[in-house]
Design an enzyme around this catalytic site. Sequence first.
Site, PDB file in Angstrom:
ATOM      1  N   HIS A  78       0.906  -1.348   0.198  1.00  0.00           N
ATOM      2  CA  HIS A  78       0.440   0.047   0.088  1.00  0.00           C
ATOM      3  C   HIS A  78       0.575   1.442  -0.120  1.00  0.00           C
ATOM      4  O   HIS A  78       0.853   1.570   0.787  1.00  0.00           O
ATOM      5  CB  HIS A  78      -0.960   0.188   1.176  1.00  0.00           C
ATOM      6  CG  HIS A  78      -1.454   1.052   1.329  1.00  0.00           C
ATOM      7  ND1 HIS A  78      -3.477   1.118   1.154  1.00  0.00           N
ATOM      8  CD2 HIS A  78      -2.530   2.474   0.896  1.00  0.00           C
ATOM      9  CE1 HIS A  78      -4.108   1.688   1.292  1.00  0.00           C
ATOM     10  NE2 HIS A  78      -3.516   2.803   1.240  1.00  0.00           N
ATOM     11  N   HIS A 124       1.977   5.083  -2.251  1.00  0.00           N
ATOM     12  CA  HIS A 124       0.522   5.818  -3.863  1.00  0.00           C
ATOM     13  C   HIS A 124       1.923   6.417  -4.260  1.00  0.00           C
ATOM     14  O   HIS A 124       2.999   7.060  -3.831  1.00  0.00           O
ATOM     15  CB  HIS A 124      -0.154   6.727  -3.131  1.00  0.00           C
ATOM     16  CG  HIS A 124      -1.242   6.300  -2.277  1.00  0.00           C
ATOM     17  ND1 HIS A 124      -2.484   6.494  -3.118  1.00  0.00           N
ATOM     18  CD2 HIS A 124      -1.481   5.904  -1.252  1.00  0.00           C
ATOM     19  CE1 HIS A 124      -3.482   5.861  -2.468  1.00  0.00           C
ATOM     20  NE2 HIS A 124      -2.775   5.527  -1.637  1.00  0.00           N
ATOM     21  N   ARG A 128       4.080  15.586 -15.445  1.00  0.00           N
ATOM     22  CA  ARG A 128       3.682  16.854 -16.583  1.00  0.00           C
ATOM     23  C   ARG A 128       3.814  15.707 -17.889  1.00  0.00           C
ATOM     24  O   ARG A 128       3.147  15.353 -18.646  1.00  0.00           O
ATOM     25  CB  ARG A 128       4.223  18.009 -17.024  1.00  0.00           C
ATOM     26  CG  ARG A 128       3.768  18.990 -16.471  1.00  0.00           C
ATOM     27  CD  ARG A 128       2.250  19.992 -16.569  1.00  0.00           C
ATOM     28  NE  ARG A 128       1.868  20.616 -15.490  1.00  0.00           N
ATOM     29  CZ  ARG A 128       2.523  21.700 -15.187  1.00  0.00           C
ATOM     30  NH1 ARG A 128       2.452  22.757 -16.258  1.00  0.00           N
ATOM     31  NH2 ARG A 128       2.001  22.675 -14.392  1.00  0.00           N
ATOM     32  N   ASP A 188      -6.328   3.893  -9.128  1.00  0.00           N
ATOM     33  CA  ASP A 188      -6.866   3.616  -8.366  1.00  0.00           C
ATOM     34  C   ASP A 188      -8.095   4.602  -8.967  1.00  0.00           C
ATOM     35  O   ASP A 188      -7.687   5.941  -9.339  1.00  0.00           O
ATOM     36  CB  ASP A 188      -6.766   3.733  -6.583  1.00  0.00           C
ATOM     37  CG  ASP A 188      -6.453   5.355  -6.869  1.00  0.00           C
ATOM     38  OD1 ASP A 188      -5.838   5.860  -7.416  1.00  0.00           O
ATOM     39  OD2 ASP A 188      -5.868   5.861  -5.341  1.00  0.00           O
ATOM     40  N   GLY A 227      -9.391   8.426  -1.913  1.00  0.00           N
ATOM     41  CA  GLY A 227      -9.978   9.794  -1.588  1.00  0.00           C
ATOM     42  C   GLY A 227     -10.583   9.808  -0.445  1.00  0.00           C
ATOM     43  O   GLY A 227     -10.733   8.815   0.435  1.00  0.00           O
ATOM     44  N   HIS A 251      -9.586   1.733  -0.725  1.00  0.00           N
ATOM     45  CA  HIS A 251      -9.645   1.775   0.478  1.00  0.00           C
ATOM     46  C   HIS A 251     -11.096   1.436   1.466  1.00  0.00           C
ATOM     47  O   HIS A 251     -11.943   1.917   0.718  1.00  0.00           O
ATOM     48  CB  HIS A 251      -9.710   3.786   0.355  1.00  0.00           C
ATOM     49  CG  HIS A 251      -7.614   3.557  -0.061  1.00  0.00           C
ATOM     50  ND1 HIS A 251      -7.223   3.319  -0.987  1.00  0.00           N
ATOM     51  CD2 HIS A 251      -6.830   4.433   0.697  1.00  0.00           C
ATOM     52  CE1 HIS A 251      -6.069   4.185  -1.837  1.00  0.00           C
ATOM     53  NE2 HIS A 251      -6.002   4.411  -0.490  1.00  0.00           N
ATOM     54  N   GLU A 254     -11.047   4.025   6.942  1.00  0.00           N
ATOM     55  CA  GLU A 254      -9.551   4.895   6.748  1.00  0.00           C
ATOM     56  C   GLU A 254     -10.031   6.064   7.741  1.00  0.00           C
ATOM     57  O   GLU A 254      -9.663   6.089   8.771  1.00  0.00           O
ATOM     58  CB  GLU A 254      -8.853   5.188   5.629  1.00  0.00           C
ATOM     59  CG  GLU A 254      -7.450   5.936   6.085  1.00  0.00           C
ATOM     60  CD  GLU A 254      -7.233   6.943   4.593  1.00  0.00           C
ATOM     61  OE1 GLU A 254      -7.753   6.654   3.852  1.00  0.00           O
ATOM     62  OE2 GLU A 254      -5.803   7.129   5.121  1.00  0.00           O
ATOM     63  N   ASP A 269       2.478   3.621   2.624  1.00  0.00           N
ATOM     64  CA  ASP A 269       0.983   4.869   2.113  1.00  0.00           C
ATOM     65  C   ASP A 269       1.546   6.117   1.318  1.00  0.00           C
ATOM     66  O   ASP A 269       1.438   5.797   0.157  1.00  0.00           O
ATOM     67  CB  ASP A 269      -0.163   5.911   3.260  1.00  0.00           C
ATOM     68  CG  ASP A 269      -1.037   5.706   2.908  1.00  0.00           C
ATOM     69  OD1 ASP A 269      -1.900   5.355   1.568  1.00  0.00           O
ATOM     70  OD2 ASP A 269      -1.750   6.416   3.970  1.00  0.00           O
TER      71      ASP A 269
HETATM   72  O1  LIG Z   1      -3.919   7.356   2.714  1.00  0.00           O
HETATM   73  C1  LIG Z   1      -4.814   7.415   1.052  1.00  0.00           C
HETATM   74  N1  LIG Z   1      -5.957   7.478   1.708  1.00  0.00           N
HETATM   75  C2  LIG Z   1      -6.688   8.003   0.253  1.00  0.00           C
HETATM   76  N2  LIG Z   1      -6.382   8.426  -0.891  1.00  0.00           N
HETATM   77  C3  LIG Z   1      -5.482   8.331  -0.886  1.00  0.00           C
HETATM   78  C4  LIG Z   1      -4.337   8.010  -0.200  1.00  0.00           C
HETATM   79  N3  LIG Z   1      -3.185   8.618  -0.090  1.00  0.00           N
HETATM   80  C5  LIG Z   1      -3.245   8.702  -1.339  1.00  0.00           C
HETATM   81  N4  LIG Z   1      -4.256   9.404  -1.926  1.00  0.00           N
HETATM   82  C6  LIG Z   1      -5.295   9.329  -3.117  1.00  0.00           C
HETATM   83  O2  LIG Z   1      -6.124  10.003  -3.190  1.00  0.00           O
HETATM   84  C7  LIG Z   1      -6.094  10.663  -4.456  1.00  0.00           C
HETATM   85  C8  LIG Z   1      -7.477  11.341  -4.661  1.00  0.00           C
HETATM   86  O3  LIG Z   1      -8.738  11.349  -4.343  1.00  0.00           O
HETATM   87  C9  LIG Z   1      -6.141   9.218  -4.216  1.00  0.00           C
HETATM   88  O4  LIG Z   1      -6.715   8.599  -5.476  1.00  0.00           O
HETATM   89  C10 LIG Z   1      -5.727   8.104  -4.056  1.00  0.00           C
HETATM   90  O5  LIG Z   1      -4.608   7.499  -4.743  1.00  0.00           O
END
Ligand SMILES: O=c1[nH]cnc2c1ncn2[C@@H]1O[C@H](CO)[C@@H](O)[C@H]1O
Length: 343
Positions: free
Chosen positions: A16, A18, A71, A138, A172, A199, A202, A280
Amino acid sequence: MSDEEFVDALPKVELHVHLEGSMRPRTLLALARRHGVDDLPTDIEGLTKFYEFRDFDHFIEVYLAAVRVLRDADDFAVLARETALGLAGQGVRYAEITFTPFLHLGRGIDADELFGGIERGRLDAERETGIQVRWVTDIPGLPNMNLRPASEGTVEFALNRRESVIALGLGGPEAGVPRPQFAEAFTVARDAGLHRVPHAGETTGARTIWDALEYLHAERIGHGIRALDDPALVEHLRAHHIPLEVCPTSNLRTGVVADYPDHPLPTLIELALPVSLNSDDPPMFGTTLRDEYLHALRSLGLRRDQVVGLAAAAVEHSFAPAPLKDALRAEIAAAADRLQAAS
Ligand SMILES: O=c1[nH]cnc2c1ncn2[C@@H]1O[C@H](CO)[C@@H](O)[C@H]1O
Protein backbone atom coordinates in the site's frame (compact mmCIF):
# COMPACT_ATOMS: atom_id res chain seq x y z
CA MET A 1 21.46 -6.68 17.43
CA SER A 2 19.91 -3.23 17.08
CA ASP A 3 16.36 -2.68 15.84
CA GLU A 4 17.82 -1.05 12.71
CA GLU A 5 20.00 -4.08 11.92
CA PHE A 6 17.02 -6.34 12.50
CA VAL A 7 14.70 -4.37 10.20
CA ASP A 8 17.36 -3.97 7.52
CA ALA A 9 17.99 -7.72 7.44
CA LEU A 10 14.33 -8.45 6.75
CA PRO A 11 13.27 -8.88 3.09
CA LYS A 12 10.07 -6.90 2.56
CA VAL A 13 6.99 -6.56 0.38
CA GLU A 14 5.09 -3.26 0.09
CA LEU A 15 1.37 -3.47 -0.74
CA HIS A 16 0.00 0.00 0.00
CA VAL A 17 2.01 2.90 -1.33
CA HIS A 18 0.91 5.67 -3.70
CA LEU A 19 3.21 6.56 -6.57
CA GLU A 20 2.33 10.25 -6.68
CA GLY A 21 2.52 10.39 -2.88
CA SER A 22 6.06 8.96 -3.05
CA MET A 23 7.54 11.91 -4.94
CA ARG A 24 10.89 12.89 -3.38
CA PRO A 25 10.82 16.46 -2.05
CA ARG A 26 13.81 17.40 -4.23
CA THR A 27 12.11 15.99 -7.30
CA LEU A 28 8.92 17.92 -6.57
CA LEU A 29 10.88 21.16 -6.19
CA ALA A 30 12.82 20.52 -9.43
CA LEU A 31 9.70 19.64 -11.45
CA ALA A 32 7.83 22.68 -10.12
CA ARG A 33 10.72 24.88 -11.25
CA ARG A 34 11.00 23.19 -14.63
CA HIS A 35 7.32 23.50 -15.42
CA GLY A 36 6.79 26.92 -13.88
CA VAL A 37 4.33 25.77 -11.19
CA ASP A 38 4.76 28.84 -9.00
CA ASP A 39 2.22 28.35 -6.21
CA LEU A 40 4.10 25.59 -4.38
CA PRO A 41 6.86 25.89 -1.74
CA THR A 42 10.30 26.43 -3.27
CA ASP A 43 12.53 24.85 -0.63
CA ILE A 44 12.63 21.76 1.58
CA GLU A 45 11.73 23.73 4.69
CA GLY A 46 8.65 25.18 3.01
CA LEU A 47 7.66 21.78 1.71
CA THR A 48 7.94 20.25 5.17
CA LYS A 49 5.50 22.88 6.47
CA PHE A 50 3.25 22.31 3.43
CA TYR A 51 3.07 18.65 4.49
CA GLU A 52 1.69 19.43 7.97
CA PHE A 53 -1.90 18.34 7.53
CA ARG A 54 -4.77 19.72 9.59
CA ASP A 55 -6.94 16.70 8.77
CA PHE A 56 -7.60 14.14 6.01
CA ASP A 57 -9.37 16.60 3.69
CA HIS A 58 -6.45 19.01 3.97
CA PHE A 59 -4.09 16.14 3.08
CA ILE A 60 -6.09 15.41 -0.10
CA GLU A 61 -6.03 19.12 -0.99
CA VAL A 62 -2.23 19.20 -0.71
CA TYR A 63 -1.94 15.92 -2.66
CA LEU A 64 -3.93 17.35 -5.56
CA ALA A 65 -1.81 20.51 -5.57
CA ALA A 66 1.45 18.51 -5.58
CA VAL A 67 0.60 16.15 -8.47
CA ARG A 68 0.34 19.12 -10.86
CA VAL A 69 4.13 19.18 -11.21
CA LEU A 70 3.95 15.86 -13.13
CA ARG A 71 3.60 16.72 -16.82
CA ASP A 72 5.43 14.49 -19.29
CA ALA A 73 6.68 10.94 -19.73
CA ASP A 74 10.11 11.84 -18.33
CA ASP A 75 8.54 13.15 -15.11
CA PHE A 76 6.60 9.92 -14.62
CA ALA A 77 9.69 7.85 -15.46
CA VAL A 78 11.74 9.68 -12.83
CA LEU A 79 8.94 9.33 -10.26
CA ALA A 80 8.52 5.59 -10.88
CA ARG A 81 12.25 4.86 -10.97
CA GLU A 82 13.01 6.85 -7.81
CA THR A 83 10.08 5.30 -5.96
CA ALA A 84 11.07 1.75 -6.88
CA LEU A 85 14.77 2.36 -6.15
CA GLY A 86 13.84 3.88 -2.80
CA LEU A 87 11.90 0.75 -1.91
CA ALA A 88 14.64 -1.56 -3.18
CA GLY A 89 17.10 0.31 -0.96
CA GLN A 90 14.97 -0.68 2.05
CA GLY A 91 15.06 -4.37 1.23
CA VAL A 92 11.76 -4.42 -0.66
CA ARG A 93 11.78 -7.23 -3.24
CA TYR A 94 8.24 -6.82 -4.59
CA ALA A 95 5.80 -3.89 -4.48
CA GLU A 96 2.24 -3.26 -5.60
CA ILE A 97 2.24 0.49 -6.17
CA THR A 98 -0.94 2.52 -6.66
CA PHE A 99 -1.22 5.39 -9.08
CA THR A 100 -4.24 7.42 -10.14
CA PRO A 101 -4.45 7.72 -13.95
CA PHE A 102 -7.58 9.83 -13.89
CA LEU A 103 -5.94 12.61 -11.87
CA HIS A 104 -3.60 13.04 -14.84
CA LEU A 105 -5.93 12.25 -17.75
CA GLY A 106 -8.28 14.83 -16.23
CA ARG A 107 -5.45 17.40 -16.52
CA GLY A 108 -5.01 16.69 -20.20
CA ILE A 109 -2.09 14.26 -19.97
CA ASP A 110 -2.10 11.53 -22.59
CA ALA A 111 -2.62 7.97 -21.25
CA ASP A 112 0.27 6.50 -23.24
CA GLU A 113 2.61 9.32 -22.25
CA LEU A 114 1.76 8.63 -18.60
CA PHE A 115 2.01 4.85 -18.79
CA GLY A 116 5.05 4.89 -21.07
CA GLY A 117 6.84 6.98 -18.47
CA ILE A 118 6.02 4.90 -15.43
CA GLU A 119 6.78 1.66 -17.26
CA ARG A 120 10.19 3.00 -18.24
CA GLY A 121 10.86 3.89 -14.59
CA ARG A 122 9.60 0.51 -13.37
CA LEU A 123 11.77 -1.46 -15.78
CA ASP A 124 14.87 0.69 -15.19
CA ALA A 125 14.57 0.05 -11.44
CA GLU A 126 14.03 -3.66 -12.02
CA ARG A 127 17.14 -3.84 -14.20
CA GLU A 128 19.19 -1.92 -11.64
CA THR A 129 18.10 -3.73 -8.47
CA GLY A 130 15.90 -6.70 -9.32
CA ILE A 131 12.86 -5.17 -7.58
CA GLN A 132 9.57 -6.37 -9.05
CA VAL A 133 6.82 -3.76 -9.26
CA ARG A 134 3.21 -4.23 -10.31
CA TRP A 135 0.65 -1.42 -10.58
CA VAL A 136 -2.69 -0.78 -8.95
CA THR A 137 -4.78 1.93 -10.63
CA ASP A 138 -7.18 3.64 -8.26
CA ILE A 139 -10.33 5.63 -8.89
CA PRO A 140 -10.02 9.04 -7.22
CA GLY A 141 -13.25 9.10 -5.20
CA LEU A 142 -13.38 12.87 -4.83
CA PRO A 143 -16.73 14.38 -3.79
CA ASN A 144 -16.49 17.25 -6.29
CA MET A 145 -15.50 15.09 -9.26
CA ASN A 146 -17.76 13.54 -11.88
CA LEU A 147 -17.25 10.00 -10.64
CA ARG A 148 -18.77 8.06 -13.52
CA PRO A 149 -16.14 9.07 -16.11
CA ALA A 150 -13.46 8.75 -13.41
CA SER A 151 -14.56 5.16 -12.72
CA GLU A 152 -14.98 4.13 -16.33
CA GLY A 153 -11.76 5.85 -17.40
CA THR A 154 -9.75 4.16 -14.66
CA VAL A 155 -11.08 0.69 -15.47
CA GLU A 156 -10.50 1.16 -19.20
CA PHE A 157 -6.96 2.37 -18.54
CA ALA A 158 -6.26 -0.70 -16.41
CA LEU A 159 -7.83 -3.24 -18.74
CA ASN A 160 -5.72 -2.00 -21.66
CA ARG A 161 -2.50 -2.33 -19.67
CA ARG A 162 -2.68 -5.77 -18.12
CA GLU A 163 1.03 -6.44 -18.68
CA SER A 164 1.75 -4.76 -15.35
CA VAL A 165 -1.56 -3.41 -13.96
CA ILE A 166 -2.94 -6.09 -11.66
CA ALA A 167 -5.64 -4.45 -9.54
CA LEU A 168 -8.26 -1.73 -9.25
CA GLY A 169 -8.32 0.53 -6.20
CA LEU A 170 -10.46 3.36 -4.87
CA GLY A 171 -8.97 6.27 -2.91
CA GLY A 172 -9.88 9.68 -1.56
CA PRO A 173 -12.30 10.68 1.17
CA GLU A 174 -14.92 8.15 2.30
CA ALA A 175 -17.42 10.50 3.94
CA GLY A 176 -20.02 11.73 1.48
CA VAL A 177 -18.81 9.37 -1.27
CA PRO A 178 -21.14 6.36 -1.12
CA ARG A 179 -19.49 3.12 -2.32
CA PRO A 180 -22.40 1.57 -4.27
CA GLN A 181 -21.80 4.06 -7.11
CA PHE A 182 -18.51 2.25 -7.84
CA ALA A 183 -20.11 -1.21 -7.98
CA GLU A 184 -20.24 -1.38 -11.76
CA ALA A 185 -16.58 -0.45 -12.21
CA PHE A 186 -15.47 -3.08 -9.69
CA THR A 187 -17.74 -5.72 -11.21
CA VAL A 188 -16.28 -5.09 -14.67
CA ALA A 189 -12.80 -5.32 -13.12
CA ARG A 190 -13.62 -8.58 -11.35
CA ASP A 191 -15.15 -10.15 -14.44
CA ALA A 192 -12.02 -9.25 -16.40
CA GLY A 193 -9.79 -10.86 -13.78
CA LEU A 194 -8.39 -7.71 -12.15
CA HIS A 195 -7.87 -7.80 -8.39
CA ARG A 196 -9.80 -5.36 -6.14
CA VAL A 197 -8.13 -3.40 -3.34
CA PRO A 198 -10.29 -0.38 -2.38
CA HIS A 199 -9.55 1.90 0.56
CA ALA A 200 -12.19 1.56 3.28
CA GLY A 201 -12.44 2.10 7.00
CA GLU A 202 -9.64 4.67 7.04
CA THR A 203 -11.68 7.81 7.77
CA THR A 204 -15.15 6.29 8.22
CA GLY A 205 -16.44 3.24 10.04
CA ALA A 206 -17.25 -0.42 9.55
CA ARG A 207 -20.17 0.26 7.19
CA THR A 208 -17.75 1.41 4.46
CA ILE A 209 -15.77 -1.84 4.80
CA TRP A 210 -18.95 -3.90 4.52
CA ASP A 211 -19.79 -1.87 1.39
CA ALA A 212 -16.32 -2.55 -0.05
CA LEU A 213 -16.92 -6.28 0.42
CA GLU A 214 -20.50 -6.28 -0.81
CA TYR A 215 -20.37 -3.83 -3.73
CA LEU A 216 -16.69 -3.70 -4.69
CA HIS A 217 -15.74 -7.39 -4.32
CA ALA A 218 -12.75 -6.29 -2.22
CA GLU A 219 -9.97 -8.89 -1.86
CA ARG A 220 -7.91 -6.64 0.40
CA ILE A 221 -8.86 -3.48 2.24
CA GLY A 222 -6.73 -0.33 2.14
CA HIS A 223 -6.33 0.70 5.82
CA GLY A 224 -9.49 -0.91 7.24
CA ILE A 225 -8.53 -0.02 10.80
CA ARG A 226 -12.11 0.93 11.69
CA ALA A 227 -13.09 -2.73 11.31
CA LEU A 228 -12.66 -2.87 15.07
CA ASP A 229 -15.91 -0.91 15.46
CA ASP A 230 -17.88 -4.05 14.53
CA PRO A 231 -17.17 -7.49 16.01
CA ALA A 232 -19.23 -9.20 13.29
CA LEU A 233 -17.02 -7.56 10.66
CA VAL A 234 -13.85 -8.64 12.49
CA GLU A 235 -15.17 -12.19 12.43
CA HIS A 236 -16.07 -11.94 8.74
CA LEU A 237 -12.64 -10.58 7.73
CA ARG A 238 -10.92 -13.35 9.68
CA ALA A 239 -13.16 -16.13 8.41
CA HIS A 240 -12.93 -15.04 4.77
CA HIS A 241 -9.29 -14.07 5.04
CA ILE A 242 -9.62 -10.48 3.81
CA PRO A 243 -6.32 -8.74 4.61
CA LEU A 244 -5.99 -5.15 5.81
CA GLU A 245 -3.16 -2.95 4.50
CA VAL A 246 -2.24 -0.98 7.62
CA CYS A 247 -0.27 2.30 7.46
CA PRO A 248 0.26 3.59 11.02
CA THR A 249 2.16 6.85 10.45
CA SER A 250 -0.28 7.86 7.71
CA ASN A 251 -3.14 7.51 10.19
CA LEU A 252 -1.35 9.77 12.67
CA ARG A 253 -0.45 12.40 10.10
CA THR A 254 -3.97 12.64 8.65
CA GLY A 255 -5.38 12.81 12.18
CA VAL A 256 -7.51 9.66 12.13
CA VAL A 257 -5.46 8.18 15.03
CA ALA A 258 -4.12 10.45 17.79
CA ASP A 259 -0.73 8.85 18.50
CA TYR A 260 1.20 5.57 18.18
CA PRO A 261 -0.03 4.16 21.53
CA ASP A 262 -3.60 4.61 20.25
CA HIS A 263 -2.95 2.82 16.96
CA PRO A 264 -5.03 -0.35 16.56
CA LEU A 265 -2.37 -2.48 14.79
CA PRO A 266 -1.44 -4.49 17.92
CA THR A 267 -5.14 -5.17 18.57
CA LEU A 268 -5.69 -6.27 14.97
CA ILE A 269 -2.79 -8.73 15.34
CA GLU A 270 -4.11 -9.98 18.68
CA LEU A 271 -7.47 -10.66 17.04
CA ALA A 272 -5.66 -12.76 14.41
CA LEU A 273 -6.76 -10.55 11.54
CA PRO A 274 -4.62 -10.79 8.40
CA VAL A 275 -2.62 -7.53 8.35
CA SER A 276 0.44 -6.15 6.59
CA LEU A 277 2.52 -3.04 7.34
CA ASN A 278 2.79 -0.32 4.69
CA SER A 279 3.93 3.26 4.14
CA ASP A 280 1.13 4.95 2.06
CA ASP A 281 2.62 8.34 1.03
CA PRO A 282 6.00 8.19 2.74
CA PRO A 283 7.66 11.58 2.06
CA MET A 284 4.37 13.41 2.65
CA PHE A 285 4.02 11.70 6.02
CA GLY A 286 7.71 11.92 6.96
CA THR A 287 8.14 8.16 6.95
CA THR A 288 9.53 5.21 4.98
CA LEU A 289 8.62 1.52 5.02
CA ARG A 290 11.78 0.95 7.10
CA ASP A 291 10.53 3.57 9.58
CA GLU A 292 7.13 1.82 9.76
CA TYR A 293 8.90 -1.43 10.74
CA LEU A 294 10.93 0.46 13.35
CA HIS A 295 7.79 2.15 14.70
CA ALA A 296 6.12 -1.25 14.93
CA LEU A 297 8.90 -2.39 17.26
CA ARG A 298 9.44 0.80 19.23
CA SER A 299 6.23 2.80 19.18
CA LEU A 300 3.62 0.05 18.85
CA GLY A 301 5.43 -2.42 21.11
CA LEU A 302 5.37 -5.39 18.75
CA ARG A 303 7.83 -8.23 19.34
CA ARG A 304 10.44 -9.10 16.71
CA ASP A 305 8.69 -12.37 15.84
CA GLN A 306 5.46 -10.41 15.25
CA VAL A 307 7.32 -8.05 12.93
CA VAL A 308 8.72 -11.00 10.97
CA GLY A 309 5.10 -12.17 10.81
CA LEU A 310 4.07 -8.85 9.24
CA ALA A 311 6.75 -9.20 6.56
CA ALA A 312 5.69 -12.78 5.84
CA ALA A 313 2.00 -11.77 5.75
CA ALA A 314 2.67 -9.18 3.05
CA VAL A 315 4.02 -11.96 0.83
CA GLU A 316 0.92 -14.09 1.41
CA HIS A 317 -1.47 -11.16 0.83
CA SER A 318 0.29 -10.06 -2.36
CA PHE A 319 -0.78 -10.92 -5.89
CA ALA A 320 2.77 -11.90 -6.83
CA PRO A 321 3.07 -14.94 -9.10
CA ALA A 322 3.43 -18.26 -7.22
CA PRO A 323 7.16 -18.83 -7.98
CA LEU A 324 8.03 -15.34 -6.70
CA LYS A 325 5.92 -15.91 -3.58
CA ASP A 326 7.76 -19.19 -2.95
CA ALA A 327 11.12 -17.47 -3.33
CA LEU A 328 10.09 -14.64 -0.98
CA ARG A 329 8.74 -17.08 1.62
CA ALA A 330 12.04 -18.94 1.59
CA GLU A 331 14.04 -15.73 1.78
CA ILE A 332 12.07 -14.42 4.78
CA ALA A 333 12.26 -17.78 6.55
CA ALA A 334 16.04 -17.88 6.06
CA ALA A 335 16.39 -14.30 7.32
CA ALA A 336 14.20 -15.11 10.34
CA ASP A 337 16.43 -18.10 11.18
CA ARG A 338 19.58 -15.99 10.93
CA LEU A 339 18.04 -13.25 13.05
CA GLN A 340 16.89 -15.76 15.65
CA ALA A 341 20.38 -17.28 15.83
CA ALA A 342 21.98 -13.86 16.12
CA SER A 343 19.79 -12.64 18.99
O1 LIG B 1 -4.24 7.44 2.52
C1 LIG B 1 -4.93 7.72 1.52
N1 LIG B 1 -6.27 7.54 1.53
C2 LIG B 1 -7.07 7.84 0.47
N2 LIG B 1 -6.59 8.32 -0.67
C3 LIG B 1 -5.26 8.55 -0.77
C4 LIG B 1 -4.40 8.26 0.30
N3 LIG B 1 -3.14 8.56 -0.09
C5 LIG B 1 -3.21 9.01 -1.33
N4 LIG B 1 -4.49 9.02 -1.75
C6 LIG B 1 -4.85 9.45 -3.08
O2 LIG B 1 -5.70 10.55 -3.07
C7 LIG B 1 -6.23 10.56 -4.36
C8 LIG B 1 -7.24 11.61 -4.50
O3 LIG B 1 -8.50 11.10 -4.35
C9 LIG B 1 -6.68 9.14 -4.51
O4 LIG B 1 -6.92 8.77 -5.80
C10 LIG B 1 -5.56 8.38 -3.84
O5 LIG B 1 -4.70 7.76 -4.74
